[in-house]
Design an enzyme around this catalytic site. Structure first.
Site, PDB file in Angstrom:
ATOM      1  N   SER A 148      -0.253 -96.170 -29.929  1.00  0.00           N
ATOM      2  CA  SER A 148      -0.142 -97.609 -29.709  1.00  0.00           C
ATOM      3  C   SER A 148       0.678 -98.191 -30.837  1.00  0.00           C
ATOM      4  O   SER A 148       0.826 -97.579 -31.908  1.00  0.00           O
ATOM      5  CB  SER A 148      -1.538 -98.246 -29.691  1.00  0.00           C
ATOM      6  N   TYR A 161     -10.111-100.016 -32.621  1.00  0.00           N
ATOM      7  CA  TYR A 161      -8.959 -99.524 -31.861  1.00  0.00           C
ATOM      8  C   TYR A 161      -7.820 -99.154 -32.803  1.00  0.00           C
ATOM      9  O   TYR A 161      -7.201 -98.094 -32.670  1.00  0.00           O
ATOM     10  CB  TYR A 161      -8.512-100.601 -30.873  1.00  0.00           C
TER      11      TYR A 161
END
Length: 257
Positions: A148, A161
Site C-alpha cells: 500500500s 494498517y
C-alpha cells in the site's frame, strides 16, 4: 535482440482474498491475459459466485476456487498441497488478503491490532512460505505481495494498517534475501487510493475526496484495473531480474510533498 515475454498463458496463479475488490480485479485481469486462476477467500458462497462469474467467461477448467483461512498455518499448508495436487504447481502467488481498521492509536484494542497485523502481514508469511517450499524445490516461482502507499507513508487513524503494510514491504525484502538464489522473484505492488466498494465512503466524503485529488499529481482516484498491468508484468518472465521491489501504483502521490 529477444524481447522478454509478457505471456502468462496457462501459468497457474493463486490470488488470496480474491472473491471481491482489488483481488478479484487482479485475478480477472490475469485470467484475461491467459493465466489459470485459483481464487481464495473465507466466504464460500461469495467465493463460488466469483468463480462462477469468471468461469462463465474463461471456462471451468481455467478458474478454480479454494476456501481457506490464510491466517491458519495448517489450513494454508493443506490447501496449498491440495491445489498443487488438483490444479497443478502454483507458479505465481499474489498475497492480497487484507483488512482495514480506522481508529486512533490511543484507542485501538490489542485484539484489533492483532487482527490487522495477522490478516495483512502474517498471512503473507504463512501462505508465502507454504508456496515457497514447493517453488524453491522446483527452482522457480513468483510471489507478489500487495502492499500500500501506507507501506511508506502514514496518516492518522490507520496505525495498525500502516504498520502491517510497512512490515509487508520488508517481508518482501526478507523473502528476496532468502529465496532469490533459489530461483524465485519476490516483489510487491503498492496501490495508492483506489476507488472500490471498500473505499466508497471515503470517496463520498467531500473533504477526504478533495484531499486525495489535491494530494495526487494525477488528480484522480486509482481504479482497480490500474493494477492489472503491473500484475501481469510481475507474473511474467519480463520481470525475471526484478527482485525485492515495491512498485507504487499511486498516481504519483508518494513522490510529492
Amino acid at each position: 535482440m529477444t524481447i522478454p515475454s509478457f505471456d502468462i498463458t496457462d501459468r497457474i496463479v493463486l490470488v488470496t482474498g480474491s472473491s471481491r475488490g482489488i483481488g478479484r480485479t487482479i485475478a480477472e485481469g490475469l485470467a484475461e491475459a491467459g493465466a489459470r486462476i485459483v481464487l481464495n477467500g473465507t466466504n464460500s458462497e461469495r467465493l463460488e459466485s466469483a468463480r462462477a462469474e469468471l468461469a462463465a467467461v474463461h471456462g471451468n477448467d481455467r478458474i478454480h476456487a479454494y476456501a481457506f483461512d490464510v491466517t491458519d498455518d495448517a489450513a494454508s499448508e493443506a490447501s496449498v498441497a491440495t491445489i498443487e495436487d488438483e490444479v497443478g504447481p502454483i507458479e505465481v502467488l499474489f498475497n492480497n488478503a487484507g483488512v482495514q481498521h480506522r481508529e486512533p492509536l490511543l484507542d485501538v484494542s490489542l485484539d484489533d491490532w492483532a487482527r490487522v497485523i495477522t490478516t495483512n502481514l502474517t498471512s503473507a508469511f504463512i501462505v508465502g512460505r507454504a508456496v515457497a517450499r514447493r517453488m524453491t524445490h522446483r527452482g522457480s516461482g513468483k510471489i507478489v505481495n500487495i502492499c500500500s502507499i501506507q507501506s511508506d507513508l502514514a496518516r492518522p487513524t490507520i496505525g495498525p494498517y500502516t504498520a502491517s503494510k510497512g512490515g509487508l514491504r520488508n517481508l518482501t525484502r526478507a523473502m528476496t534475501a532468502e529465496w532469490a538464489g533459489k530461483g524465485l522473484q519476490v516483489n510487491a505492488i503498492a496501490p495508492g487510493y483506489i476507488h472500490t466498494e471498500m473505499t466508497q465512503a471515503l470517496v463520498d466524503d467531500e473533504n477526504f475526496n478533495g484531499w486525495v485529488l489535491r494530494r495526487t499529481p494525477a488528480t484522480r482516484w486509482g481504479k482497480p484495473t490500474d493494477l492489472v498491468g503491473p500484475a501481469v508484468w510481475l507474473a511474467s518472465d519480463a520481470s525475471a531480474f526484478v527482485n525485492g521491489q515495491v512498485v507504487f501504483v499511486d498516481g504519483g502521490m508518494s513522490v510529492v510533498v
